[in-house]
Scaffold this motif. Structure first.
Motif, PDB file in Angstrom:
ATOM      1  N   PRO B 146       0.809  -1.223   0.000  1.00 50.16           N
ATOM      2  CA  PRO B 146       0.000   0.000   0.000  1.00 50.16           C
ATOM      3  C   PRO B 146       0.846   1.278   0.000  1.00 50.16           C
ATOM      4  O   PRO B 146       0.458   2.275  -0.583  1.00 50.16           O
ATOM      5  N   ALA B 147       1.990   1.229   0.630  1.00 56.58           N
ATOM      6  CA  ALA B 147       2.832   2.431   0.692  1.00 56.58           C
ATOM      7  C   ALA B 147       4.286   2.024   0.831  1.00 56.58           C
ATOM      8  O   ALA B 147       4.584   0.968   1.400  1.00 56.58           O
ATOM      9  N   PRO B 148       5.220   2.801   0.291  1.00 55.67           N
ATOM     10  CA  PRO B 148       6.637   2.451   0.455  1.00 55.67           C
ATOM     11  C   PRO B 148       7.034   2.527   1.926  1.00 55.67           C
ATOM     12  O   PRO B 148       6.507   3.358   2.673  1.00 55.67           O
ATOM     13  N   PRO B 149       7.921   1.657   2.328  1.00 56.08           N
ATOM     14  CA  PRO B 149       8.298   1.638   3.746  1.00 56.08           C
ATOM     15  C   PRO B 149       9.208   2.801   4.112  1.00 56.08           C
ATOM     16  O   PRO B 149      10.412   2.651   4.245  1.00 56.08           O
ATOM     17  N   ALA B 150       8.605   3.978   4.213  1.00 55.69           N
ATOM     18  CA  ALA B 150       9.387   5.178   4.560  1.00 55.69           C
ATOM     19  C   ALA B 150       9.863   5.088   6.002  1.00 55.69           C
ATOM     20  O   ALA B 150       9.091   4.746   6.891  1.00 55.69           O
ATOM     21  N   THR B 151      11.129   5.339   6.202  1.00 53.58           N
ATOM     22  CA  THR B 151      11.685   5.321   7.545  1.00 53.58           C
ATOM     23  C   THR B 151      11.649   6.733   8.088  1.00 53.58           C
ATOM     24  O   THR B 151      12.287   7.631   7.536  1.00 53.58           O
ATOM     25  N   MET B 152      10.881   6.917   9.115  1.00 49.28           N
ATOM     26  CA  MET B 152      10.748   8.259   9.684  1.00 49.28           C
ATOM     27  C   MET B 152      12.011   8.628  10.466  1.00 49.28           C
ATOM     28  O   MET B 152      12.542   7.813  11.225  1.00 49.28           O
ATOM     29  N   PRO B 153      12.503   9.841  10.286  1.00 51.12           N
ATOM     30  CA  PRO B 153      13.688  10.248  11.043  1.00 51.12           C
ATOM     31  C   PRO B 153      13.356  10.519  12.510  1.00 51.12           C
ATOM     32  O   PRO B 153      12.237  10.905  12.827  1.00 51.12           O
ATOM     33  N   HIS B 154      14.336  10.285  13.354  1.00 49.93           N
ATOM     34  CA  HIS B 154      14.165  10.629  14.769  1.00 49.93           C
ATOM     35  C   HIS B 154      14.469  12.106  15.003  1.00 49.93           C
ATOM     36  O   HIS B 154      13.883  12.728  15.871  1.00 49.93           O
ATOM     37  N   TYR B 155      15.422  12.602  14.226  1.00 49.05           N
ATOM     38  CA  TYR B 155      15.867  13.980  14.443  1.00 49.05           C
ATOM     39  C   TYR B 155      15.912  14.750  13.130  1.00 49.05           C
ATOM     40  O   TYR B 155      16.085  14.169  12.054  1.00 49.05           O
ATOM     41  N   SER B 156      15.786  16.051  13.258  1.00 46.82           N
ATOM     42  CA  SER B 156      15.902  16.948  12.106  1.00 46.82           C
ATOM     43  C   SER B 156      16.942  18.023  12.455  1.00 46.82           C
ATOM     44  O   SER B 156      16.951  18.559  13.563  1.00 46.82           O
ATOM     45  N   LEU B 157      17.805  18.305  11.494  1.00 45.71           N
ATOM     46  CA  LEU B 157      18.866  19.296  11.731  1.00 45.71           C
ATOM     47  C   LEU B 157      18.559  20.578  10.945  1.00 45.71           C
ATOM     48  O   LEU B 157      18.371  20.540   9.729  1.00 45.71           O
ATOM     49  N   SER B 158      18.480  21.679  11.653  1.00 41.33           N
ATOM     50  CA  SER B 158      18.226  22.968  10.988  1.00 41.33           C
ATOM     51  C   SER B 158      19.228  23.989  11.515  1.00 41.33           C
ATOM     52  O   SER B 158      19.887  23.758  12.531  1.00 41.33           O
ATOM     53  N   GLY B 159      19.320  25.109  10.838  1.00 36.22           N
ATOM     54  CA  GLY B 159      20.293  26.100  11.308  1.00 36.22           C
ATOM     55  C   GLY B 159      20.304  27.376  10.515  1.00 36.22           C
ATOM     56  O   GLY B 159      19.467  27.594   9.629  1.00 36.22           O
ATOM     57  N   LYS B 160      21.271  28.201  10.833  1.00 34.64           N
ATOM     58  CA  LYS B 160      21.383  29.516  10.198  1.00 34.64           C
ATOM     59  C   LYS B 160      22.848  29.952  10.178  1.00 34.64           C
ATOM     60  O   LYS B 160      23.597  29.660  11.120  1.00 34.64           O
ATOM     61  N   LEU B 161      23.230  30.619   9.113  1.00 36.96           N
ATOM     62  CA  LEU B 161      24.560  31.221   9.025  1.00 36.96           C
ATOM     63  C   LEU B 161      24.397  32.737   9.090  1.00 36.96           C
ATOM     64  O   LEU B 161      23.599  33.302   8.341  1.00 36.96           O
ATOM     65  N   LEU B 162      25.141  33.374   9.986  1.00 36.02           N
ATOM     66  CA  LEU B 162      25.030  34.826  10.159  1.00 36.02           C
ATOM     67  C   LEU B 162      26.385  35.484   9.957  1.00 36.02           C
ATOM     68  O   LEU B 162      27.434  34.843  10.100  1.00 36.02           O
ATOM     69  N   GLU B 163      26.325  36.771   9.692  1.00 33.07           N
ATOM     70  CA  GLU B 163      27.572  37.526   9.454  1.00 33.07           C
ATOM     71  C   GLU B 163      27.484  38.871  10.170  1.00 33.07           C
ATOM     72  O   GLU B 163      26.440  39.517  10.148  1.00 33.07           O
ATOM     73  N   ASP B 164      28.563  39.271  10.789  1.00 34.15           N
ATOM     74  CA  ASP B 164      28.603  40.589  11.435  1.00 34.15           C
ATOM     75  C   ASP B 164      29.893  41.277  11.019  1.00 34.15           C
ATOM     76  O   ASP B 164      30.972  40.687  11.111  1.00 34.15           O
ATOM     77  N   ARG B 165      29.761  42.516  10.569  1.00 36.37           N
ATOM     78  CA  ARG B 165      30.947  43.243  10.096  1.00 36.37           C
ATOM     79  C   ARG B 165      31.172  44.497  10.920  1.00 36.37           C
ATOM     80  O   ARG B 165      30.214  45.172  11.325  1.00 36.37           O
ATOM     81  N   ALA B 166      32.439  44.821  11.152  1.00 28.24           N
ATOM     82  CA  ALA B 166      32.800  46.053  11.856  1.00 28.24           C
ATOM     83  C   ALA B 166      34.083  46.587  11.234  1.00 28.24           C
ATOM     84  O   ALA B 166      34.854  45.831  10.632  1.00 28.24           O
ATOM     85  N   ARG B 167      34.297  47.890  11.412  1.00 27.92           N
ATOM     86  CA  ARG B 167      35.477  48.493  10.794  1.00 27.92           C
ATOM     87  C   ARG B 167      35.946  49.678  11.636  1.00 27.92           C
ATOM     88  O   ARG B 167      35.142  50.491  12.091  1.00 27.92           O
ATOM     89  N   VAL B 168      37.244  49.770  11.840  1.00 30.60           N
ATOM     90  CA  VAL B 168      37.852  50.947  12.466  1.00 30.60           C
ATOM     91  C   VAL B 168      39.013  51.349  11.573  1.00 30.60           C
ATOM     92  O   VAL B 168      39.974  50.592  11.430  1.00 30.60           O
ATOM     93  N   GLY B 169      38.922  52.542  10.985  1.00 32.46           N
ATOM     94  CA  GLY B 169      39.955  52.979  10.057  1.00 32.46           C
ATOM     95  C   GLY B 169      40.045  52.005   8.901  1.00 32.46           C
ATOM     96  O   GLY B 169      39.039  51.688   8.270  1.00 32.46           O
TER      97      GLY B 169
END
Lengths: 140, 209
Positions: B146-169
């Motif tokens: 009736p349906a493919p034997p999909a294996t459900m994940p136990h965990y999901s990985l998500s995230g974000k990449l951020l950048e911060d810039r500063a300058r003196v002279g």
């Protein structure tokens, strides 16, 4: 009179320069630590004697994380009064002495403030990784 | 007079020796021609306007170490735990492939034997490996399942990449933040979260570090 004035100015400049370069770290901690490290006896090969003098290895300890992965931690202290960068890399070996690679291992950089103590650590890439070598190199 | 001449010759010989050592030592880098360097070594380029290869390596290595040390993976209902990759948002000015980080993490976790990653289940129903997914569906159809034997994940990985810039002279500083969360699929709770920051400061890019 003229010479002593020049000398004084030179001495003042030297003091200013020296104090500008010196920035050491003071610390406060519990007098008797509660935690006890599982220390590892180590073998050292020094080829850069300047780095050997600049950085002291205070303690090498190990533990187990995630059930069966070996973790090592090396506590180091800078003997210099100024900040310095040191590059380091952990290499892992299995029971047969074969190197165990990982995709994200490799050289890293750590910055020490003057007389600062810091720890670096690494976890074996798989349960077979049991021995390690820590490489240290003064940064460019 | 004779002693002076001898000293002069000795001094010249020492100078020539030192110069030779310097020239030989600099020969490999001084020509400017392309050469191979170790991808995981200290001769790679350090840029102030982009995430370098050593930054990805270090971030992945630290985040894997943090995840393994947390013990979160040991609490999975079965071992190895099944992981699915969710959205990794890139909020930096740089156009990057987030697999530069995620693939390294996946490979390292896979090598520990603690995690396997599903490649037939992805964000928005898109499979990373469409062939494996369609083969699984085809096998299910042929076997009249009736349906493919999909294996459900136990965990999901998500995230974000951020950048911060500063300058003196003319001195510039850039900080890249690599943030990751591991969510338990059954409960929707983040069971592990961490952030690794890498800061670079200087006037211009450099070769080696």
């Amino acid at each position: 009179m003229k010479i002593s004035g020049t000398l004084l100015a030179g001495a003042a400049l030297l003091v200013a320069l020296l104090s500008g370069c010196t920035s050491t770290v003071n610390t406060v901690s519990r007098s008797d630590n509660i935690g006890a490290a599982n220390t590892v006896s180590d073998k050292r090969v020094v080829t850069d004697y300047q780095l050997g003098k600049a950085i002291s290895i205070l303690q090498v300890s190990e533990g187990v994380v995630s059930g069966n992965l070996t973790k090592v931690q090396v506590r180091m202290a800078s003997n210099k009064s100024r900040a310095m960068n040191v590059n380091y890399a952990f290499v892992w070996y299995d029971l047969n002495g074969m190197e165990v690679s990982s995709s994200s291992s490799g050289w890293k950089s750590i910055r020490f403030q003057g007389k600062e103590e810091k720890s670096i650590s690494s976890i074996g890439p798989n349960p077979n990784a049991v021995d390690f070598v820590l490489k240290l190199q003064e940064a460019k | 007079m004779k002693i002076q001449n001898t000293l002069k010759k000795a001094f010249l010989a020492i100078c020539a020796g030192v110069a030779a050592v310097f020239i030989t030592g600099c020969q490999s880098t001084g020509t400017g021609g392309a050469r191979y360097v170790d991808s995981q070594g200290t001769e790679t380029i350090v840029s102030l306007d982009r995430i370098n290869i050593q930054d990805w390596n270090n971030a992945a290595n630290e985040l894997v170490a943090s995840l393994l040390t947390s013990g979160a993976l040991e609490r999975a209902p079965q071992q190895p735990a099944i992981l699915a990759i969710s959205r990794i948002i890139n909020n930096t000015q740089q156009q990057v492939d987030t697999d530069s980080l995620v693939k390294k993490i996946r490979v390292d976790l896979n090598k520990t034997g603690k995690v396997v990653t599903t490649t037939t289940m992805g964000l928005g129903g898109r499979a990373e490996d469409p062939l494996a997914k369609s083969a699984s569906e085809y096998a299910a159809f042929m076997n009249d399942d009736p349906a493919p034997p999909a294996t459900m994940p136990h965990y999901s990985l998500s995230g974000k990449l951020l950048e911060d810039r500063a300058r003196v002279g003319n001195k510039r500083q850039v900080t890249y933040s690599f943030q990751l969360s591991l969510t338990e699929v059954a409960t929707g709770l983040a069971v592990w979260e961490d952030e690794k920051q890498i800061t670079k400061q200087g006037k211009r890019a450099s070769v080696g570090w």
